[in-house]
Design an enzyme around this catalytic site. Structure first.
Site, PDB file in Angstrom:
ATOM      1  N   LYS A 112       0.824  -1.215   0.000  1.00 42.28           N
ATOM      2  CA  LYS A 112       0.000   0.000   0.000  1.00 42.28           C
ATOM      3  C   LYS A 112       0.856   1.262   0.000  1.00 42.28           C
ATOM      4  O   LYS A 112       0.478   2.264  -0.590  1.00 42.28           O
ATOM      5  CB  LYS A 112      -0.954   0.003   1.199  1.00 42.28           C
ATOM      6  CG  LYS A 112      -2.093  -0.990   1.027  1.00 42.28           C
ATOM      7  CD  LYS A 112      -3.337  -0.617   1.833  1.00 42.28           C
ATOM      8  CE  LYS A 112      -4.500  -1.503   1.390  1.00 42.28           C
ATOM      9  NZ  LYS A 112      -5.727  -1.297   2.136  1.00 42.28           N
ATOM     10  N   LYS A 135     -11.835  -2.174  -3.812  1.00 43.83           N
ATOM     11  CA  LYS A 135     -12.862  -1.135  -3.924  1.00 43.83           C
ATOM     12  C   LYS A 135     -12.260   0.241  -4.113  1.00 43.83           C
ATOM     13  O   LYS A 135     -12.921   1.146  -4.595  1.00 43.83           O
ATOM     14  CB  LYS A 135     -13.837  -1.175  -2.735  1.00 43.83           C
ATOM     15  CG  LYS A 135     -13.226  -1.001  -1.366  1.00 43.83           C
ATOM     16  CD  LYS A 135     -14.303  -1.015  -0.292  1.00 43.83           C
ATOM     17  CE  LYS A 135     -14.117  -2.129   0.700  1.00 43.83           C
ATOM     18  NZ  LYS A 135     -12.864  -2.106   1.487  1.00 43.83           N
ATOM     19  N   LYS A 183      -5.178  -7.798  -6.947  1.00 48.63           N
ATOM     20  CA  LYS A 183      -6.490  -8.188  -6.416  1.00 48.63           C
ATOM     21  C   LYS A 183      -7.550  -7.117  -6.732  1.00 48.63           C
ATOM     22  O   LYS A 183      -7.217  -5.937  -6.880  1.00 48.63           O
ATOM     23  CB  LYS A 183      -6.409  -8.484  -4.913  1.00 48.63           C
ATOM     24  CG  LYS A 183      -6.497  -7.299  -4.007  1.00 48.63           C
ATOM     25  CD  LYS A 183      -6.789  -7.736  -2.571  1.00 48.63           C
ATOM     26  CE  LYS A 183      -6.892  -6.495  -1.703  1.00 48.63           C
ATOM     27  NZ  LYS A 183      -7.633  -6.615  -0.508  1.00 48.63           N
TER      28      LYS A 183
END
Ligand code: AQP
Length: 333
Positions: free
Chosen positions: A111, A197, A194
């Site tokens: 991230k 959202k 992956k």
């Protein structure tokens, strides 16, 4: 009865990945377990969220969970920021967890990317808050996608170190429940990433509130290759996008990708994609309709979350008060 805790971030509309990897399993686990489901808004702000969007997304997340079958009567559904115990215990765990442990977390590395110096410190200590979420309820089972396995190991390390340092057996060990087929759903644009959202491309994911036309368009545009589908799973090796679409179809039907290949071997995506679209619409359209119905009454969603928070706090507050006593804090009253 085993107590289960799990959370989901209101960082956008939940995706098909959240549904197949988490929410659908949560609904099934409600039989035979005591479940605590949390919309983890404290986790969501580890990356920037527009305040108005965060409030809207928290409600939307609750609505989707309810539409999928989360039962706020028999179980508990609440927003994390409404129960102070999470942040209180997380601070203690910030002081228990070691820097070296957090440095090994692959999700932080993913991230933070190349911009490590610029991300929030909250993102770095995210796993400590996750440990607090679970241990504030003495939950012992946590259903998560397999990408969360490392965070659960860390939560166990924290529990063990706390118990060791304070000479207690207060926090129980936690077990991950990695359930079901399609444990990991990949992006429709890149089979090595992956489905998320918060991905900047809406075309990369199926949102739980997408209508039939949108689902059809996204599947039509989903990246694939020129080969027909093979007759064995082994032959999908090196074809991540094809494998992902077969996995999604399987997860929504028999659960067995081999059966999907038995039916579609030798057929191209011109045949397979419309069939997948049909299966997706049949599964998701009723959930999208129910979500819309629930969102027409936001006050009722807020009331459901508040009732859940009261019941959650009634469990977590005494546990966190005991942890504080073990640490040596004077009783507040
Ligand atoms: N693609 C996925 N396949 C299977 N499971 C998934 N989960 C998330 N994406 C997939 C599972 O959903 C649960 C809730 O996840 P989260 O919202 O707390 O955080 P996340 O894993 O970071 O999910 P997203 O959608 O990728 O959110 P953003 O974009 O905000 O980071 C977890 O159990 C997770 O494993």
């Amino acid at each position: 009865m085993a107590r289960i805790f799990s959370g989901i971030q209101p960082s956008g509309i939940p995706t098909l990945g959240n549904y197949l990897g988490a929410i659908r399993n949560w609904v099934a686990l409600q039989e035979g377990h005591e479940c605590i489901w949390c919309v983890v808004d404290l986790h969501a702000i580890t990356v920037w969220q527009e305040p108005a969007a965060l409030a809207r997304q928290t409600r939307e997340m609750a609505a989707v969970l309810l539409a999928c079958g989360i039962d706020p009567g028999r179980h508990i559904l609440f927003a994390q920021s409404h129960v102070r115990a999470h942040a209180q215990l997380a601070w203690i765990f910030n002081c228990v967890a070691r820097l070296g442990w957090l440095n090994r977390m692959t999700q932080f590395k993913d991230k933070a990317g190349k911009d490590r110096e610029a991300v929030s410190t909250g993102l770095y200590v995210y796993p400590n808050l996750m440990a607090a979420d679970i241990l504030a309820y003495h939950a012992t089972q946590v259903p998560v996608g397999d990408d969360q396995r490392q965070h659960l190991e860390l939560a166990n390390d924290i529990a063990q170190k706390f118990n060791h340092d304070y000479g207690t057996e207060f926090f129980p060990p936690i077990e991950p429940l990695i359930l079901g087929p399609a444990a990991r759903v990949m992006s429709l644009r890149d089979g090595s990433k992956k489905m998320s959202k918060s991905d900047s491309s809406d075309q990369s994911r199926i949102n739980m509130n997408d209508d039939a036309d949108t689902i059809a368009l996204k599947i039509r545009r989903a990246k694939t290759d020129a080969e027909p589908l093979p007759d064995t799973l082994a032959a999908l090796e090196g074809r991540p996008e094809a494998r992902n679409l077969v996995g999604i179809y399987a997860a929504l039907t028999s659960g067995d990708p081999a059966l999907v290949l038995r039916e579609y071997a030798g057929k191209g995506f011109g045949v397979f994609k419309p069939a997948l679209t049909e299966v997706l619409i049949a599964a998701l359209a009723p959930i999208a309709r129910e979500t819309e119905r629930l969102l027409a009454d936001p006050a009722e969603i807020d009331a459901t979350l508040r009732r859940g928070a009261e019941r959650a706090a009634a469990i977590a507050d005494p546990i966190v008060a005991e942890a504080e006593r073990l640490v040596g804090f004077l009783p507040p009253r």
